[in-house]
Scaffold this motif. Structure first.
Motif, PDB file in Angstrom:
ATOM      1  N   VAL A  83       2.232  68.539  44.791  1.00 45.54           N
ATOM      2  CA  VAL A  83       2.236  67.691  43.607  1.00 45.54           C
ATOM      3  C   VAL A  83       2.916  66.373  43.946  1.00 45.54           C
ATOM      4  O   VAL A  83       4.048  66.361  44.430  1.00 45.54           O
ATOM      5  N   GLY A  84       2.221  65.270  43.691  1.00 47.96           N
ATOM      6  CA  GLY A  84       2.808  63.957  43.913  1.00 47.96           C
ATOM      7  C   GLY A  84       3.729  63.561  42.775  1.00 47.96           C
ATOM      8  O   GLY A  84       3.534  63.969  41.626  1.00 47.96           O
ATOM      9  N   MET A  85       4.756  62.780  43.086  1.00 48.10           N
ATOM     10  CA  MET A  85       5.724  62.320  42.089  1.00 48.10           C
ATOM     11  C   MET A  85       6.113  60.887  42.397  1.00 48.10           C
ATOM     12  O   MET A  85       6.284  60.528  43.562  1.00 48.10           O
ATOM     13  N   LYS A  86       6.269  60.079  41.333  1.00 50.81           N
ATOM     14  CA  LYS A  86       6.639  58.678  41.531  1.00 50.81           C
ATOM     15  C   LYS A  86       7.922  58.296  40.805  1.00 50.81           C
ATOM     16  O   LYS A  86       8.740  57.555  41.322  1.00 50.81           O
ATOM     17  N   PRO A  91       8.112  63.980  46.614  1.00 50.81           N
ATOM     18  CA  PRO A  91       8.787  62.974  45.788  1.00 50.81           C
ATOM     19  C   PRO A  91       9.345  61.824  46.631  1.00 50.81           C
ATOM     20  O   PRO A  91       9.458  61.931  47.853  1.00 50.81           O
ATOM     21  N   PRO A  92       9.746  60.730  45.982  1.00 54.97           N
ATOM     22  CA  PRO A  92      10.458  59.686  46.709  1.00 54.97           C
ATOM     23  C   PRO A  92      11.804  60.205  47.217  1.00 54.97           C
ATOM     24  O   PRO A  92      12.416  61.081  46.606  1.00 54.97           O
ATOM     25  N   ASN A 101       9.383  59.134  54.079  1.00 54.74           N
ATOM     26  CA  ASN A 101      10.434  59.916  53.430  1.00 54.74           C
ATOM     27  C   ASN A 101      10.775  61.178  54.208  1.00 54.74           C
ATOM     28  O   ASN A 101      11.925  61.408  54.571  1.00 54.74           O
ATOM     29  N   PHE A 102       9.760  62.021  54.451  1.00 52.55           N
ATOM     30  CA  PHE A 102       9.993  63.329  55.077  1.00 52.55           C
ATOM     31  C   PHE A 102       8.981  63.556  56.208  1.00 52.55           C
ATOM     32  O   PHE A 102       8.056  64.358  56.083  1.00 52.55           O
ATOM     33  N   PRO A 103       9.142  62.882  57.349  1.00 48.51           N
ATOM     34  CA  PRO A 103       8.214  63.122  58.461  1.00 48.51           C
ATOM     35  C   PRO A 103       8.319  64.527  59.030  1.00 48.51           C
ATOM     36  O   PRO A 103       7.322  65.118  59.449  1.00 48.51           O
ATOM     37  N   THR A 104       9.535  65.091  59.029  1.00 46.76           N
ATOM     38  CA  THR A 104       9.753  66.451  59.521  1.00 46.76           C
ATOM     39  C   THR A 104      10.556  67.229  58.477  1.00 46.76           C
ATOM     40  O   THR A 104      11.119  66.640  57.548  1.00 46.76           O
ATOM     41  N   PRO A 105      10.667  68.528  58.629  1.00 43.38           N
ATOM     42  CA  PRO A 105      11.493  69.299  57.693  1.00 43.38           C
ATOM     43  C   PRO A 105      12.959  68.884  57.701  1.00 43.38           C
ATOM     44  O   PRO A 105      13.671  69.100  56.711  1.00 43.38           O
ATOM     45  N   TYR A 106      13.432  68.299  58.787  1.00 49.03           N
ATOM     46  CA  TYR A 106      14.851  67.962  58.884  1.00 49.03           C
ATOM     47  C   TYR A 106      15.243  66.883  57.880  1.00 49.03           C
ATOM     48  O   TYR A 106      16.335  66.945  57.293  1.00 49.03           O
ATOM     49  N   GLU A 107      14.400  65.876  57.678  1.00 51.95           N
ATOM     50  CA  GLU A 107      14.708  64.849  56.684  1.00 51.95           C
ATOM     51  C   GLU A 107      14.752  65.453  55.293  1.00 51.95           C
ATOM     52  O   GLU A 107      15.621  65.110  54.469  1.00 51.95           O
ATOM     53  N   ALA A 108      13.830  66.364  55.000  1.00 50.85           N
ATOM     54  CA  ALA A 108      13.830  67.033  53.701  1.00 50.85           C
ATOM     55  C   ALA A 108      15.077  67.898  53.538  1.00 50.85           C
ATOM     56  O   ALA A 108      15.712  67.907  52.478  1.00 50.85           O
ATOM     57  N   TYR A 109      15.434  68.609  54.591  1.00 52.29           N
ATOM     58  CA  TYR A 109      16.612  69.472  54.532  1.00 52.29           C
ATOM     59  C   TYR A 109      17.875  68.648  54.320  1.00 52.29           C
ATOM     60  O   TYR A 109      18.735  68.990  53.488  1.00 52.29           O
ATOM     61  N   ASN A 110      18.003  67.555  55.058  1.00 52.41           N
ATOM     62  CA  ASN A 110      19.199  66.717  54.932  1.00 52.41           C
ATOM     63  C   ASN A 110      19.291  66.069  53.553  1.00 52.41           C
ATOM     64  O   ASN A 110      20.388  65.869  53.028  1.00 52.41           O
ATOM     65  N   ALA A 111      18.140  65.761  52.963  1.00 45.83           N
ATOM     66  CA  ALA A 111      18.131  65.191  51.617  1.00 45.83           C
ATOM     67  C   ALA A 111      18.534  66.232  50.578  1.00 45.83           C
ATOM     68  O   ALA A 111      19.201  65.913  49.592  1.00 45.83           O
ATOM     69  N   ALA A 112      18.122  67.483  50.811  1.00 43.64           N
ATOM     70  CA  ALA A 112      18.340  68.542  49.814  1.00 43.64           C
ATOM     71  C   ALA A 112      19.729  69.162  49.896  1.00 43.64           C
ATOM     72  O   ALA A 112      20.274  69.579  48.864  1.00 43.64           O
ATOM     73  N   LYS A 113      20.299  69.234  51.078  1.00 37.78           N
ATOM     74  CA  LYS A 113      21.578  69.936  51.206  1.00 37.78           C
ATOM     75  C   LYS A 113      22.647  69.210  50.395  1.00 37.78           C
ATOM     76  O   LYS A 113      22.684  67.992  50.314  1.00 37.78           O
ATOM     77  N   GLY A 114      23.496  69.983  49.792  1.00 36.34           N
ATOM     78  CA  GLY A 114      24.494  69.410  48.901  1.00 36.34           C
ATOM     79  C   GLY A 114      24.054  69.398  47.454  1.00 36.34           C
ATOM     80  O   GLY A 114      24.865  69.188  46.552  1.00 36.34           O
ATOM     81  N   PHE A 115      22.753  69.632  47.240  1.00 40.54           N
ATOM     82  CA  PHE A 115      22.230  69.734  45.880  1.00 40.54           C
ATOM     83  C   PHE A 115      21.893  71.195  45.589  1.00 40.54           C
ATOM     84  O   PHE A 115      22.092  72.082  46.418  1.00 40.54           O
TER      85      PHE A 115
END
Length: 245
Positions: free
Chosen positions: A71-74, A98-99, A128-142
């Motif tokens: 699902v796309g999000m803006k 998402p962004p 934004n998220f070329p690999t899972p690592y960018e997504a993981y680093n964005a999500a951790k702490g939340f």
């Protein structure tokens, strides 16, 4: 965890040019028991009753939808609409793109709607998220309901080992897009699983090692207008590999 307990399913984006009934028939012929529903089969504009009816149709056919998306999000309005869509469907995981700066908003929404998010990596073209690592680093702490959909093909094209990424990010892996690419390079093209450059056995071993219970969904993108033969070959290859693990 035994290899044959992985939920080897399909992301119905693979069958996006087939009507819902035809897509269900293909999944039944391939003995697929789980799926991730794309909006081509679960329309974003459908009413809550219509969404529930579509999910029920898959379930009645012996196919359990484990996630929806991608699902796309803006902006916050589109994010809220996406959460309402996922909540109305009754499926508890939403694959999304998402962004990067939207994670605080998503943190609020996962708490409000109690839905898990699976941030999707889209390879070297994705800022934004070329690999899972960018997504993981964005999500951790939340909130831990913000996790990942690891797309193994895009991960490899962006220069990271998909199996290692699954192991490294194991506590937030909620969905998998399984595929192969012609070469492990940014210009790798979709190909039948087993014919390309990915180490598919190592990916499956990693999923078994983390006791993954989500949808391991084939996202076969090579033949959009005639995907059934390539999908069937891919399914057969992976089932054969699993018997050796």
């Amino acid at each position: 965890m035994k290899a044959n307990t992985l939920n080897i399913g399909v992301a119905t984006y693979t069958l996006r040019n087939l009507p819902t009934d035809a897509a269900i028939s293909v999944l039944q012929r391939l003995a697929i028991k789980t799926c991730s529903l794309k909006d081509s089969h679960l329309p974003m504009k459908a009413t809550p009753d219509e969404l529930k009816a579509i999910v029920a149709k898959f379930t009645a056919a012996g196919i359990m939808p484990l996630s929806v998306g991608n699902v796309g999000m803006k902006d916050e309005a589109s994010m809220r609409a996406a959460f309402e869509y996922a909540k109305a469907s009754g499926v508890g995981i939403m694959v999304c793109a998402p962004p990067l700066n939207s994670i605080p908003i998503l943190d609020k929404l996962v708490k409000e709607f109690d839905i898990k998010l699976a941030l999707h990596n889209h390879g070297p073209e994705d800022k934004n998220f070329p690999t899972p690592y960018e997504a993981y680093n964005a999500a951790k702490g939340f909130d831990p309901r913000i996790g990942l959909c690891v797309d193994v093909g895009h991960c490899a094209r962006a220069g990271k080992d998909p199996a290692k990424a699954i192991l490294d990010c194991r506590d937030r892996v909620y969905d998998i897009h399984l595929k192969d690419v012609s070469v492990v390079a940014p210009n790798g093209k979709p190909i039948e699983v087993g014919r390309g450059g990915l180490d598919i056995p190592s990916i499956l071993k990693a999923l078994i090692a983390i006791k993954f219970t989500g949808n391991v969904g084939f996202e076969y993108e090579k033949d959009a207008k005639d995907p059934v033969l390539g999908l069937a070959e891919s399914v057969g290859y992976v089932r054969g590999v699993l018997k050796t693990l």
